[in-house]
Design a protein around this motif. Structure first.
Motif, PDB file in Angstrom:
ATOM      1  N   MET A   1       0.751  -1.059   0.070  1.00  0.00           N
ATOM      2  CA  MET A   1       0.129   0.007   0.015  1.00  0.00           C
ATOM      3  C   MET A   1       0.905   1.239   0.109  1.00  0.00           C
ATOM      4  N   GLY A   2       0.616   2.081  -0.964  1.00  0.00           N
ATOM      5  CA  GLY A   2       1.383   3.507  -1.118  1.00  0.00           C
ATOM      6  C   GLY A   2       0.766   4.370   0.166  1.00  0.00           C
ATOM      7  N   LYS A   3       1.893   5.438   0.367  1.00  0.00           N
ATOM      8  CA  LYS A   3       1.666   6.283   1.297  1.00  0.00           C
ATOM      9  C   LYS A   3       1.886   7.597   0.616  1.00  0.00           C
ATOM     10  N   ILE A   4       0.801   8.427   0.501  1.00  0.00           N
ATOM     11  CA  ILE A   4       1.014   9.789  -0.038  1.00  0.00           C
ATOM     12  C   ILE A   4       1.645  10.736   1.013  1.00  0.00           C
ATOM     13  N   ASP A 128       3.957   0.426  -3.766  1.00  0.00           N
ATOM     14  CA  ASP A 128       4.385  -0.011  -2.440  1.00  0.00           C
ATOM     15  C   ASP A 128       5.470   0.946  -2.144  1.00  0.00           C
ATOM     16  N   GLY A 129       5.050   1.706  -1.125  1.00  0.00           N
ATOM     17  CA  GLY A 129       6.004   2.843  -0.792  1.00  0.00           C
ATOM     18  C   GLY A 129       5.623   4.258  -0.778  1.00  0.00           C
ATOM     19  N   GLU A 130       6.464   5.128  -0.595  1.00  0.00           N
ATOM     20  CA  GLU A 130       6.083   6.698  -0.533  1.00  0.00           C
ATOM     21  C   GLU A 130       5.938   7.113  -1.998  1.00  0.00           C
ATOM     22  N   ILE A 131       4.729   7.986  -2.053  1.00  0.00           N
ATOM     23  CA  ILE A 131       4.290   8.701  -3.419  1.00  0.00           C
ATOM     24  C   ILE A 131       4.600  10.228  -2.688  1.00  0.00           C
TER      25      ILE A 131
END
Length: 199
Positions: A1-4, A128-131
């Motif tokens: 899951m990405g993190k904005i 998967d990671g920071e956006i």
């Protein structure tokens, strides 16, 4: 899951408008006016580290064009645009929200021109990671209002402008945040990290 992650330079009173003075705003140009060399060195190091840790960029059209023009023709003598940062900005996958952009200059760019909220929600599920979100203040307000933003990083510059476009506009409800960290950068900048409290 990405993190904005919204990452922004702001004045002490929250103004984000025209930091480099190129937009013609009468109080623009504050990025360089109120800080010294050590401040900008620390700023550039933090910015580079942040970009290297990110998996993707999410930008509005105008911010995408602004960054592309600088990254593609960078001056290595400019402390704001280190080689590592520019190389990462050029190579990272970029997602641009725009209903008018047809010919993007940057490689690795996908244009979202439909339902922005739906497309960004899908992006969060896919990455998967920071956006990372730079600039893009209309988009930032949508991300906050729609509870899509996960983290807010602010580099606060030691000046009060008294007027100008601010990072936060009106919201439909209160938006609580949790302070994660704070630190001094150089002699005059302060870097804050907040998490948006969801639900």
């Amino acid at each position: 899951m990405g993190k904005i992650v919204i990452s922004s330079n702001v004045t002490l009173d929250g103004v984000v408008q025209d930091p480099d003075g190129e937009e013609g705003f009468e109080r623009g140009g504050w990025f360089h006016q109120f800080v010294g060399g050590k401040d900008l060195e620390d700023w550039a190091a933090r910015e580079t580290e942040e970009a290297l840790d990110a998996e993707a960029l999410l930008l509005g059209r105008r911010s995408s064009e602004w960054f592309a023009s600088r990254m593609l023709s960078r001056d290595d003598a400019d402390v704001r645009v280190s080689r590592k940062w520019a190389d990462r900005m050029n190579s990272i996958h970029k997602y641009v929200v725009s209903s008018t952009l047809e010919d993007h200059q940057w490689n690795n760019t996908t244009v979202f021109n439909g339902d922005a909220v739906k497309e960004i929600s899908e992006l969060k599920r896919k990455v998967d990671g920071e956006i990372l979100v730079y600039g893009s203040y209309q988009l930032v307000r949508i991300l906050i209002e729609q509870n899509l933003a996960d983290e807010l990083r602010l580099v606060v510059f030691p000046v009060v402008l008294g007027t100008g476009l601010r990072i936060f506009g009106e919201t439909g409800d209160k938006k609580p945040l949790h302070l994660v960290s704070t630190r001094k950068m150089g002699d005059g900048l302060v870097f804050y990290t907040y998490e948006f409290v969801q639900g």
